[in-house]
Each structure stands twice: as structure tokens, then as C-alpha cells.
Design an enzyme around this catalytic site. Structure first.
Site, PDB file in Angstrom:
ATOM      1  N   TYR A 285       0.915  -1.297  -0.147  1.00  0.00           N
ATOM      2  CA  TYR A 285       0.009  -0.102   0.116  1.00  0.00           C
ATOM      3  C   TYR A 285       0.773   1.210   0.013  1.00  0.00           C
ATOM      4  O   TYR A 285       2.067   1.405   0.431  1.00  0.00           O
ATOM      5  CB  TYR A 285      -1.006  -0.119   1.265  1.00  0.00           C
ATOM      6  CG  TYR A 285      -1.858   1.165   1.435  1.00  0.00           C
ATOM      7  CD1 TYR A 285      -2.873   1.533   0.428  1.00  0.00           C
ATOM      8  CD2 TYR A 285      -1.630   2.092   2.640  1.00  0.00           C
ATOM      9  CE1 TYR A 285      -3.308   2.719   0.651  1.00  0.00           C
ATOM     10  CE2 TYR A 285      -2.230   3.279   2.650  1.00  0.00           C
ATOM     11  CZ  TYR A 285      -3.283   3.484   1.829  1.00  0.00           C
ATOM     12  OH  TYR A 285      -4.066   4.649   1.760  1.00  0.00           O
TER      13      TYR A 285
ATOM     14  N   THR B  33       1.843   3.583   1.691  1.00  0.00           N
ATOM     15  CA  THR B  33       2.558   4.335   2.612  1.00  0.00           C
ATOM     16  C   THR B  33       3.435   3.230   3.378  1.00  0.00           C
ATOM     17  O   THR B  33       4.373   3.402   4.099  1.00  0.00           O
ATOM     18  CB  THR B  33       1.765   4.603   4.066  1.00  0.00           C
ATOM     19  OG1 THR B  33       0.825   3.674   4.428  1.00  0.00           O
ATOM     20  CG2 THR B  33       0.753   6.025   3.700  1.00  0.00           C
ATOM     21  N   LYS B  34       3.429   2.026   2.780  1.00  0.00           N
ATOM     22  CA  LYS B  34       4.246   0.943   3.246  1.00  0.00           C
ATOM     23  C   LYS B  34       5.687   1.071   3.091  1.00  0.00           C
ATOM     24  O   LYS B  34       6.138   1.915   2.021  1.00  0.00           O
ATOM     25  CB  LYS B  34       3.554  -0.402   2.959  1.00  0.00           C
ATOM     26  CG  LYS B  34       2.153  -0.683   3.438  1.00  0.00           C
ATOM     27  CD  LYS B  34       2.258  -0.755   5.007  1.00  0.00           C
ATOM     28  CE  LYS B  34       0.922  -1.289   5.389  1.00  0.00           C
ATOM     29  NZ  LYS B  34      -0.190  -0.553   5.258  1.00  0.00           N
ATOM     30  N   THR B  35       6.624   0.040   3.686  1.00  0.00           N
ATOM     31  CA  THR B  35       8.047   0.303   3.280  1.00  0.00           C
ATOM     32  C   THR B  35       8.503  -0.147   1.996  1.00  0.00           C
ATOM     33  O   THR B  35       9.492   0.316   1.535  1.00  0.00           O
ATOM     34  CB  THR B  35       8.735  -0.687   4.519  1.00  0.00           C
ATOM     35  OG1 THR B  35       8.036  -2.147   4.154  1.00  0.00           O
ATOM     36  CG2 THR B  35       8.385  -0.257   5.932  1.00  0.00           C
ATOM     37  N   LEU B  36       7.618  -0.845   1.237  1.00  0.00           N
ATOM     38  CA  LEU B  36       7.857  -1.152  -0.291  1.00  0.00           C
ATOM     39  C   LEU B  36       6.506  -0.744  -0.778  1.00  0.00           C
ATOM     40  O   LEU B  36       5.573  -1.352  -0.497  1.00  0.00           O
ATOM     41  CB  LEU B  36       8.282  -2.340  -0.466  1.00  0.00           C
ATOM     42  CG  LEU B  36       8.569  -2.891  -2.039  1.00  0.00           C
ATOM     43  CD1 LEU B  36       9.395  -3.980  -1.955  1.00  0.00           C
ATOM     44  CD2 LEU B  36       7.151  -3.047  -2.726  1.00  0.00           C
TER      45      LEU B  36
END
Ligand SMILES: Cc1ncc(COP(=O)(O)O)c(C=O)c1O
Length: 390
Positions: free
Chosen positions: A185, A187-190
């Protein structure tokens, strides 16, 4: 604070996307093949390698990943699945899709991860699975969860939406339980905008999920319009439209190549925050247990409310006035109307989660955050908490 710093704006998240991502997307557009295809298969292969799992199955979201994971384990109406109350609704809503019951579990006051003693208390003859959520990126007590799950013959499906890359006892998240679900998603780290992945070492699960993500059509349905595929297919089950696309995979491949560098950048911000806030007696900084590492998807501060004349919402408002966007993870599920109306939960049922919820806020943390932005957040939080301290 002078006027120039007050004018600074710090978003909660800024995606780490550059020219490489633009080129990768452009290549896919030029190729003329936009949906799932060779790029998706390549992304799955590289993701599986990165994590160290045998199989990686790309899907449209982590919610889809959790849904297909439960489906692969054969969950049915009337079953129970243990889920921490401190999570996003996706973790529990997928249980409800089956007519099964999400049994909400309280959390550990330190890590905000699923509480092991409460799991032991709530596990019963109807329990079919546990979905531990690695809150903020810090892995749950997977050893203890494994032991309880084995003892009661229940499945463990990890919700690793926050945990790329995280490690537990030297092993990367994605290699430990039967099934692990990741989120890509925004905002996620990837990030691929939207997207998800399931990793597993179990071939039967992988095959089932590959089929169910694309309408329950027999193997390699995605190839049916390509020159090396066949127009012929068979529908084996009533599946879902949960496939990934090559546009997303193009982003994912570039993001995966810089996943370690982005993680290092997050670690640097987290250390900067912790160094600054550890000596502030009205704040509690996140503690990462010695046998695990965190992806630092979230940096969650807790307020010592008894020392402050301002509450969590008041602090978030002050930060917003200073141009800083903070957030809260999460409103415990048992405080939401759906879980109350459907399963009879009420305020007070899971007291640790509620108490921590009142005290917590998530500060901006993202790889492209500058030292100036981090220092501005630190200065503003410090100034407000000192001004409102008893
Ligand atoms: C803990 C957790 N699980 C699952 C999800 C769902 O992820 P997605 O948006 O990829 O479906 C989220 C999303 O924020 C999450 O925070």
C-alpha cells in the site's frame, strides 16, 4: 522556533519514488502488456529470494493476501480466528468474509503485539488459526505462538503488512510461519500504490492461491491472451479477481532493489527520534526486543498522560498547527461499531489495548525524510510536551 521553521510542513509519509520508477513504468507502458505477466512473475521470484521463502504469490492487496491465506487453509463458517484488537480492520474483516468469527485478543503493553497469555486463554476447540500482526514492524513472539499453535493444531498466518524487512531470532519475516501476508500500500515500506504478497514454503498453498487470485481458473490463466499461453482454460473454483499487474510489478522491482537502503534510512530517523525523546520524562519511546529487528514502518510514541496537561489528541492538533502530520495506529477493533454490533464487543473488554490507544501517536517516518524535517518534529514535540508538563 523561528518563523522559517514554523513554516515547514512535514507530511506523515512521502513516497520514495524517483526517475528509476518512472522509467520502469514507462517500459511497461511501451511493452503494451499492462496486467499480470512476465514482470509480475519476475517480481514474485525476486521477492521470494529477498525474503528467503520458496514461493511468493503477488496479489492486489494485503487484505487479499490474508483472505487467500485463510481460504488456502480451509477456514469455514463457524470457525474462530484469533486476531489482535490493535490492528487495521483488514486483519479481522477477512475472517468475517467466511462467516467465521474474529476473536479479538488484547495486546502486550510494551510491544503492542498480540498478548501470548490472552491467546492461551482464548484458544479453544473452534479456533482454526491465529493471525499475529507485527505491529509497526516489530515481530510478534513467534516462537511462543508456534508452540501454542502446534499444541492446538491451528494455523498461523502472519500479518506482515508492516514488517518488510524485519527479523525474528535471525530469520527474516516471511520465512517462519506457514503463510505470511505483506502489503505494498502507498505508505508501506515497499510501495506499488496498492498490492500485496503471500510467502510460503508450502507448494499446495502456493498453487491454490495462484488459482484463486484469478477467478479459480486452472494454472497460468494470466497467459491466456499471450503468445506462449493457450486460449483454453477450465474454471475449477469460484475464485476472486485479486491479481497483481505488471505496472505494479515494475514499481515493485525497483523498490525491492532499494528496500535495504530505504530500511537503513528509516532506522536512522528512528534512532534520531529515540535519542531525542528517551530523556523526555513525559514520553515513552518504542522498545525493540533484543532477539528481533523492525522495519520501522511506524514510529509510535506513548505519552505519560499523568505528567501532561495535554492529551494525545491535543498534541496531534498542536503538531498539525505546526505543519506536522501525525497519526494514530490503531483504534482498537473492539471499539468500532461493526465489531460491537456483530460480535458483542464493548469498551472495557480489552483494557490494555484501550489504555495504550489513548496514549499513542505515530510520528512521520519515511526514507526521504531529511534531518531538518526530523529535527523539526523533535523540536516541536519537545517544545509542546515541555510547555504542557506539570
Ligand atoms: C496491519 C495491517 N494489516 C493489513 C492491512 C491491509 O493492507 P492493504 O491495504 O494492502 O490491503 C493494513 C493496511 O494498512 C495493515 O496496517
Amino acid at each position: 522556533m523561528n518563523n522559517s521553521t514554523v513554516a515547514m510542513k512535514v507530511p506523515f509519509h512521502r513516497a520514495d519514488l524517483g526517475e528509476e520508477e518512472v522509467r520502469a513504468i514507462t517500459d511497461v507502458v511501451r511493452s503494451g502488456w499492462l496486467t499480470m505477466g512476465a514482470k509480475t512473475i519476475e517480481f514474485e521470484r525476486q521477492f521470494a529470494d529477498y525474503v528467503g521463502a520458496k514461493y511468493a504469490v503477488a496479489v492486489s492487496s494485503c487484505t487479499a493476501a490474508l483472505h487467500l491465506s485463510l481460504e488456502a487453509t480451509g477456514i469455514r463458517a463457524g470457525d474462530e480466528v484469533l486476531v489482535p484488537t490493535t490492528t487495521f480492520t483488514a486483519t479481522a474483516e477477512v475472517v468475517a468474509y467466511f462467516g467465521a468469527r474474529p476473536v479479538l485478543i488484547d495486546v502486550d503493553a510494551n510491544t503492542l503485539n498480540i498478548d501470548i497469555e490472552h491467546v492461551k486463554h482464548k484458544i479453544g476447540p473452534r479456533t482454526r488459526a491465529i493471525i499475529p500482526v507485527h505491529f509497526g514492524g516489530q515481530p510478534c513472539d513467534l516462537q511462543e505462538i508456534r508452540e501454542i499453535a502446534d499444541h492446538h493444531h491451528v494455523h498461523v498466518i502472519e500479518d506482515a503488512a508492516h514488517a518488510l524487512p524485519s527479523e525474528y531470532q535471525g530469520r527474516r519475516i516471511g520465512t517462519i510461519s506457514e503463510l505470511t501476508a505483506f502489503s505494498f500500500y502507498a505508505t508501506k515500506t515497499l510501495s506499488t500504490g496498492e498490492g500485496g504478497m503471500i510467502t510460503t514454503d508450502n507448494e499446495a498453498y502456493a498453487r491454490r492461491m495462484q488459482m484463486m487470485r484469478l477467478h479459480g481458473i486452472s494454472r497460468d490463466a494470466w497467459k491466456r491472451y499471450s503468445s506462449d499461453g493457450s486460449w483454453h482454460y477450465e474454471v475449477i473454483e469460484a475464485g476472486y479477481k485479486y491479481n497483481f499487474t505488471d505496472l505494479q510489478a515494475a514499481l515493485g522491482l525497483v523498490q525491492l532493489a532499494k528496500c535495504d537502503a530505504m530500511h537503513t534510512a528509516r532506522c536512522r530517523i528512528a534512532s534520531r527520534y529515540t535519542r531525542a525523546f528517551a530523556s523526555n520524562s513525559s514520553l515513552e519511546v518504542p522498545e525493540i526486543l533484543p532477539d528481533r529487528t523492525t522495519a520501522w514502518h511506524l514510529y509510535v510514541l506513548r505519552l505519560r498522560l499523568e505528567q501532561l496537561r495535554i492529551d494525545r489528541d491535543g498534541l496531534i492538533r498542536k503538531l498539525a498547527e505546526a505543519g506536522i502530520c501525525a497519526s494514530v495506529h490503531f483504534i482498537p477493533l473492539h471499539l468500532h461499531p461493526f465489531y460491537q454490533n456483530t460480535y458483542g464487543y464493548k469498551p472495557g473488554d480489552l483494557p490494555i489495548a484501550e489504555e495504550q490507544y489513548r496514549r499513542c501517536l505515530s510520528l512521520p517516518i519515511f526514507p526521504g525524510m531529511t534531518d531538518e524535517e526530523a529535527d523539526y518534529v523533535i523540536a516541536t514535540v519537545s517544545e509542546v510536551t515541555h510547555r504542557f508538563s506539570y
